[in-house]
Scaffold this motif. Structure first.
Motif, mmCIF file in Angstrom:
data_model
loop_
_atom_site.group_PDB
_atom_site.id
_atom_site.type_symbol
_atom_site.label_atom_id
_atom_site.label_comp_id
_atom_site.label_asym_id
_atom_site.label_seq_id
_atom_site.Cartn_x
_atom_site.Cartn_y
_atom_site.Cartn_z
ATOM 1 N N GLU A 185 0.832 -1.203 0.000
ATOM 2 C CA GLU A 185 0.000 0.000 0.000
ATOM 3 C C GLU A 185 0.870 1.257 0.000
ATOM 4 O O GLU A 185 0.582 2.234 -0.729
ATOM 5 N N LEU A 186 1.933 1.243 0.785
ATOM 6 C CA LEU A 186 2.779 2.437 0.920
ATOM 7 C C LEU A 186 3.513 2.746 -0.382
ATOM 8 O O LEU A 186 3.586 3.905 -0.806
ATOM 9 N N LEU A 187 4.028 1.701 -1.038
ATOM 10 C CA LEU A 187 4.856 1.914 -2.226
ATOM 11 C C LEU A 187 4.057 2.241 -3.471
ATOM 12 O O LEU A 187 4.638 2.486 -4.541
ATOM 13 N N HIS A 188 2.713 2.270 -3.379
ATOM 14 C CA HIS A 188 1.892 2.747 -4.484
ATOM 15 C C HIS A 188 1.905 4.275 -4.559
ATOM 16 O O HIS A 188 1.365 4.864 -5.498
ATOM 17 N N HIS A 189 2.494 4.916 -3.571
ATOM 18 C CA HIS A 189 2.611 6.377 -3.540
ATOM 19 C C HIS A 189 4.063 6.782 -3.793
ATOM 20 O O HIS A 189 4.978 5.969 -3.652
ATOM 21 N N ASP A 190 4.261 8.034 -4.175
ATOM 22 C CA ASP A 190 5.630 8.541 -4.344
ATOM 23 C C ASP A 190 6.379 8.377 -3.019
ATOM 24 O O ASP A 190 5.879 8.769 -1.954
ATOM 25 N N PHE A 191 7.600 7.824 -3.112
ATOM 26 C CA PHE A 191 8.346 7.514 -1.891
ATOM 27 C C PHE A 191 9.461 8.533 -1.679
ATOM 28 O O PHE A 191 10.190 8.892 -2.613
ATOM 29 N N ILE A 192 9.576 8.979 -0.425
ATOM 30 C CA ILE A 192 10.580 9.973 -0.030
ATOM 31 C C ILE A 192 11.482 9.330 1.022
ATOM 32 O O ILE A 192 10.985 8.714 1.964
ATOM 33 N N PRO A 197 24.829 7.598 1.608
ATOM 34 C CA PRO A 197 24.865 6.244 2.182
ATOM 35 C C PRO A 197 24.175 6.147 3.543
ATOM 36 O O PRO A 197 24.656 5.428 4.423
ATOM 37 N N SER A 198 23.084 6.850 3.740
ATOM 38 C CA SER A 198 22.364 6.764 5.003
ATOM 39 C C SER A 198 22.002 5.322 5.334
ATOM 40 O O SER A 198 21.542 4.566 4.475
ATOM 41 N N ALA A 199 22.188 4.945 6.603
ATOM 42 C CA ALA A 199 21.863 3.581 7.030
ATOM 43 C C ALA A 199 20.372 3.307 6.882
ATOM 44 O O ALA A 199 19.969 2.186 6.567
ATOM 45 N N VAL A 200 19.530 4.328 7.107
ATOM 46 C CA VAL A 200 18.084 4.156 6.949
ATOM 47 C C VAL A 200 17.762 3.770 5.509
ATOM 48 O O VAL A 200 17.004 2.824 5.253
ATOM 49 N N ARG A 201 18.333 4.468 4.562
ATOM 50 C CA ARG A 201 18.112 4.169 3.135
ATOM 51 C C ARG A 201 18.622 2.770 2.785
ATOM 52 O O ARG A 201 17.924 1.979 2.124
ATOM 53 N N LEU A 202 19.815 2.431 3.239
ATOM 54 C CA LEU A 202 20.399 1.138 2.905
ATOM 55 C C LEU A 202 19.612 -0.013 3.516
ATOM 56 O O LEU A 202 19.432 -1.065 2.887
ATOM 57 N N LEU A 203 19.110 0.158 4.737
ATOM 58 C CA LEU A 203 18.308 -0.883 5.370
ATOM 59 C C LEU A 203 17.001 -1.108 4.609
ATOM 60 O O LEU A 203 16.580 -2.246 4.397
ATOM 61 N N LEU A 204 16.362 -0.031 4.206
ATOM 62 C CA LEU A 204 15.117 -0.152 3.453
ATOM 63 C C LEU A 204 15.352 -0.900 2.144
ATOM 64 O O LEU A 204 14.622 -1.828 1.794
ATOM 65 N N GLU A 205 16.388 -0.511 1.408
ATOM 66 C CA GLU A 205 16.669 -1.159 0.122
ATOM 67 C C GLU A 205 17.012 -2.633 0.307
ATOM 68 O O GLU A 205 16.561 -3.494 -0.456
ATOM 69 N N GLN A 206 17.783 -2.920 1.339
ATOM 70 C CA GLN A 206 18.207 -4.302 1.590
ATOM 71 C C GLN A 206 17.028 -5.201 1.967
ATOM 72 O O GLN A 206 16.876 -6.305 1.445
ATOM 73 N N ASP A 207 16.160 -4.729 2.875
ATOM 74 C CA ASP A 207 15.078 -5.580 3.376
ATOM 75 C C ASP A 207 13.883 -5.658 2.429
ATOM 76 O O ASP A 207 13.082 -6.592 2.517
ATOM 77 N N LEU A 208 13.742 -4.679 1.545
ATOM 78 C CA LEU A 208 12.599 -4.685 0.627
ATOM 79 C C LEU A 208 12.908 -5.381 -0.694
ATOM 80 O O LEU A 208 11.999 -5.716 -1.454
ATOM 81 N N ARG A 209 14.200 -5.605 -0.965
ATOM 82 C CA ARG A 209 14.593 -6.089 -2.288
ATOM 83 C C ARG A 209 13.934 -7.415 -2.654
ATOM 84 O O ARG A 209 13.462 -7.598 -3.772
ATOM 85 N N LEU A 215 13.900 -0.271 -4.830
ATOM 86 C CA LEU A 215 13.117 0.815 -4.234
ATOM 87 C C LEU A 215 13.093 2.013 -5.175
ATOM 88 O O LEU A 215 14.142 2.552 -5.550
ATOM 89 N N SER A 216 11.900 2.414 -5.569
ATOM 90 C CA SER A 216 11.746 3.572 -6.449
ATOM 91 C C SER A 216 11.556 4.822 -5.602
ATOM 92 O O SER A 216 10.608 4.907 -4.820
ATOM 93 N N LEU A 235 3.944 15.629 -0.731
ATOM 94 C CA LEU A 235 4.784 15.220 -1.858
ATOM 95 C C LEU A 235 4.907 13.709 -1.971
ATOM 96 O O LEU A 235 5.362 13.205 -2.999
ATOM 97 N N GLY A 236 4.537 12.981 -0.931
ATOM 98 C CA GLY A 236 4.642 11.533 -0.979
ATOM 99 C C GLY A 236 4.618 10.941 0.417
ATOM 100 O O GLY A 236 4.124 11.568 1.371
#
Length: 298
Positions: A185-192, A197-209, A215-216, A235-236
């Motif tokens: 449901e969340l990823l159907h919206h624009d994602f911000i 190399p933020s750890a938050v960004r890297l964790l999201l990409e790693q666990d959602l892959r 991750l778009s 905005l998202g």
């Protein structure tokens, strides 16, 4: 030369009397004479001229007198400075913390620390998780707060709590009415989100892959506060550690529990495993652990 000898010389030079100098130092005259003699032997010449009636300084003694005063003053000042640091009457400590912790839970802990140790200066480095690890590892700071490192032979990790990612949505979003949202449901919206190399960004990409692929990202920023404002302005959507909930709400966004998958990581304190911390760092470590336990209980 040693400090005892210098104190003996200075007392005699100021009093010009072995009897009075001995009383000041609580030494017998024979003991005082032996101390002065040892100093003169170490230096290679006579510093004092002593007769039955008076005591005077030789030219070499006159040369030593102002130097002895300065050396003993520096020694006493150093002793007092270190005593104050060990008793936390003075001191300085540096801590590095990832932004999600530095901007949310750290200020409350620092308030407690300041109330207990008002004369200890604290330098806070608000940096991404990777820099936290680097700064602790290279001894640029004594304490670091961030996600648990995957593996490290040099760092010691003390867990505070396990933090779970939550969804961040605009107040007027249809998702805002839900008590729970899925990643679908969340990823159907624009994602911000935060920039690499933020750890938050890297964790999201790693666990959602695995379940959701790459991750778009529509918008990205270096600051969590900017991410929150973007979401609040429609905005998202985003996802952040739950310790950021209050910050996101203050910025005008709404936070909702997330599932499918649940993304969580342990957050805690990092120190060098083989490093003896200063008294100030040890005190701040104790306060951080104490405040983390209170937060976890709530």
């Amino acid at each position: 030369m040693n400090v005892k000898q210098l104190r003996a010389f200075l007392a005699v030079a100021q009093c010009l009397s072995f009897a009075q100098a001995g009383e000041r130092l609580h030494l017998s005259q024979p003991a005082l004479s032996l101390t002065i003699k040892a100093l003169e032997e170490d230096l290679g010449g006579q510093l004092l001229t002593r007769t039955t009636r008076n005591v005077s300084l030789t030219p070499e003694g006159e040369t030593l007198l102002p130097i002895a005063r300065q050396l003993l003053a520096d020694w006493d000042n150093t002793e007092e400075l270190l005593r104050q640091r060990f008793t936390l009457q003075l001191g300085k400590v540096s801590v590095a913390a990832m932004p999600s912790f530095a901007g949310n839970l750290l200020p409350a802990a620092l308030k407690v620390f300041r109330q207990r140790y008002p004369r200890v200066n604290v330098a806070v480095h608000d940096v991404i998780n990777e820099q936290v690890l680097e700064m602790v590892d290279h001894r640029r700071v004594e304490l670091g707060v961030g996600f648990e490192p995957e593996s490290s032979n040099t760092l010691s990790f003390t867990p505070f709590y396990t933090d779970r990612f939550v969804a961040v949505v605009p107040m007027d979003s249809t998702l805002a009415e839900k008590g729970l949202v899925t990643w679908d449901e969340l990823l159907h919206h624009d994602f911000i989100t935060l920039q690499r190399p933020s750890a938050v960004r890297l964790l999201l990409e790693q666990d959602l892959r695995v379940q959701h692929g790459r991750l778009s990202v529509a918008f990205e920023s270096h600051q969590l506060s900017t991410v929150g404002r973007m979401v609040a302005n429609g905005l998202g959507v985003s996802a952040v550690p739950s310790l950021c909930i209050q910050q996101m709400q203050e910025l005008g966004a709404r936070c909702i529990a997330l599932e499918g998958p649940i993304i969580e990581r342990r957050i805690g304190l990092m120190t060098l495993a083989d490093h003896k911390m200063s008294a100030a760092a040890q005190a701040l470590r104790d306060v951080l652990i104490e405040c983390a336990q209170v937060t976890q209980a709530l």
